[in-house]
Motif scaffolding. Sequence first.
Motif, PDB file in Angstrom:
ATOM      1  N   CYS A   1       0.766  -1.118   0.054  1.00 19.01           N
ATOM      2  CA  CYS A   1       0.035  -0.003   0.076  1.00 19.01           C
ATOM      3  C   CYS A   1       1.006   1.173  -0.032  1.00 19.01           C
ATOM      4  O   CYS A   1       1.804   1.412   0.863  1.00 19.01           O
ATOM      5  CB  CYS A   1      -0.901  -0.063   1.262  1.00 19.01           C
ATOM      6  SG  CYS A   1      -1.952   1.559   1.308  1.00 19.01           S
TER       7      CYS A   1
ATOM      8  N   ASP B   1       0.017   4.220   0.442  1.00 18.91           N
ATOM      9  CA  ASP B   1      -0.497   5.069   1.544  1.00 18.91           C
ATOM     10  C   ASP B   1      -0.027   5.065   2.673  1.00 18.91           C
ATOM     11  O   ASP B   1       0.452   5.850   3.437  1.00 18.91           O
ATOM     12  CB  ASP B   1      -2.139   5.115   1.600  1.00 18.91           C
ATOM     13  CG  ASP B   1      -2.910   5.732   0.309  1.00 18.91           C
ATOM     14  OD1 ASP B   1      -2.018   6.475  -0.355  1.00 18.91           O
ATOM     15  OD2 ASP B   1      -3.978   5.360  -0.135  1.00 18.91           O
ATOM     16  N   CYS B   2       0.113   3.631   3.171  1.00 22.86           N
ATOM     17  CA  CYS B   2       0.502   3.454   4.716  1.00 22.86           C
ATOM     18  C   CYS B   2       1.655   2.380   4.750  1.00 22.86           C
ATOM     19  O   CYS B   2       1.926   2.015   5.463  1.00 22.86           O
ATOM     20  CB  CYS B   2      -0.688   2.792   5.453  1.00 22.86           C
ATOM     21  SG  CYS B   2      -1.137   1.295   4.873  1.00 22.86           S
TER      22      CYS B   2
ATOM     23  N   CYS C   1      -6.369  -2.043   0.218  1.00 19.03           N
ATOM     24  CA  CYS C   1      -5.555  -2.105   1.559  1.00 19.03           C
ATOM     25  C   CYS C   1      -6.379  -2.768   2.723  1.00 19.03           C
ATOM     26  O   CYS C   1      -7.310  -2.078   3.023  1.00 19.03           O
ATOM     27  CB  CYS C   1      -4.750  -1.133   1.911  1.00 19.03           C
ATOM     28  SG  CYS C   1      -3.838  -1.064   3.334  1.00 19.03           S
TER      29      CYS C   1
ATOM     30  N   CYS D   1      -5.867   0.384   5.822  1.00 21.70           N
ATOM     31  CA  CYS D   1      -6.361   1.859   5.711  1.00 21.70           C
ATOM     32  C   CYS D   1      -7.566   1.725   4.702  1.00 21.70           C
ATOM     33  O   CYS D   1      -8.211   2.957   4.569  1.00 21.70           O
ATOM     34  CB  CYS D   1      -5.234   2.872   5.129  1.00 21.70           C
ATOM     35  SG  CYS D   1      -4.713   2.763   3.476  1.00 21.70           S
TER      36      CYS D   1
HETATM   37 ZN   LIG Z   1      -2.866   1.096   3.601  1.00 23.45          ZN
END
Ligand SMILES: [Zn+2]
Length: 56
Positions: free
Chosen positions: A8, A10-11, A28, A31
């Motif tokens: 992911c 994003d995280c 994901c 998140c």
């Molecule tokens: Zn994520």
Amino acid sequence: MIRKEYICKDCDFKFERTVFEEEKEVLCPVCGGNNIELVVREEKKPANCSISSKYT
Ligand SMILES: [Zn+2]
């Protein structure tokens, strides 16, 4: 049955999914984002081994 590894963006959570076909969208599990990148497994490279081996 294919095992794929995703990350992911994003995280930075890395996870594996076992898929039978190409999945159109992977979310994901942490998140819930869809900014997922497929991690391509390659042969093991000693790329990371050269970082801390100088001071032995
Ligand atoms: Zn994520």
